[in-house]
Design an enzyme around this catalytic site. Sequence first.
Site, mmCIF file in Angstrom:
data_model
loop_
_atom_site.group_PDB
_atom_site.id
_atom_site.type_symbol
_atom_site.label_atom_id
_atom_site.label_comp_id
_atom_site.label_asym_id
_atom_site.label_seq_id
_atom_site.Cartn_x
_atom_site.Cartn_y
_atom_site.Cartn_z
ATOM 1 C CD GLU A 46 68.234 23.717 21.815
ATOM 2 O OE1 GLU A 46 67.493 24.668 21.154
ATOM 3 O OE2 GLU A 46 68.711 23.044 21.054
ATOM 4 C CD GLU A 58 89.531 23.634 13.555
ATOM 5 O OE1 GLU A 58 89.384 24.856 13.462
ATOM 6 O OE2 GLU A 58 89.437 22.499 12.833
#
Length: 298
Positions: A114, A83
């Site tokens: 992860e 963004e």
Amino acid sequence: MTLDSRRTEGVHPDHPDLDRLEVSELVRVLAGDQAGALRAVGAAVPALARAVEAALPRLTQGGRLVYVGAGTSGRLGVLDATELTPTFSWPRERAVPLIAGGARAIREAVEGAEDDHALGGRDVQAIGICDTDVLIAIAASGTTPYVLGAVEEGRRARALTVGLANNADTPLLRAVDCPVLLDTGEEVISGSTRLKAGTAQKIALNTFSSAVMVRLGKVYGNLMVDVRTSNAKLEGRAVRLVRHATGAGEAEAQRALADAAGNVKVAIVTLLLGIPATEAITRLAAHGGHARAALEAE
């Protein structure tokens, strides 16, 4: 009995019969618990401010914002990085999101990624991390191996490291230069850190990156003057921003924007100082892109 010392993994004491609630009460409970995210970020304001202050000198030198996370935390990092370009015209190559498991992990779980400490280090090394970069590491647990490996490599390269975690005294917060604790406690749905832990991370990332952009001159007053006019909606917004900042009529604002190739900041300086767009561009460049400094300079 608590089997895990991390509060995000604890069982919320107030809602043992969550699955029995009527829909209206269930929604009220879930929505109401999100208030804990705001409280956590409020308590973290001093830590976030320190992180912003530490990041600015590096970014002024051309450094990048590098986001690292896994699962929900990684996806929030991707969102914040993505963004920055349409909102502040931040160069895309200077907002680098890394998520455990790569782009596929944005939409699906990539098993084991992860838990791979070495992979985190390799991913950070692959982007050429350096001492002007700011690495933002996000992990609700504060213990995610992928994120810890990324931080280790970032520190080795002398990048500034910022850590966001929802549990106190965790390896992530101990490892980074700028630790930010978002103490959201137990989730209404036990262990589902996409709830208020994720909300707190989203608010903290918004706050951090927006504060950085304001201080880098991407905002004039409280106007988003570095918006990229890539569609009709944003073109209309640009006209409104110029009119609000200068008091110009619509036609005058549109002409100034056309002369400024759609750059809101240039159009504002052009109109307020009564100078050509080319001179406004030069003046802004001389003041690091800060509209207020360009306008107030002798």
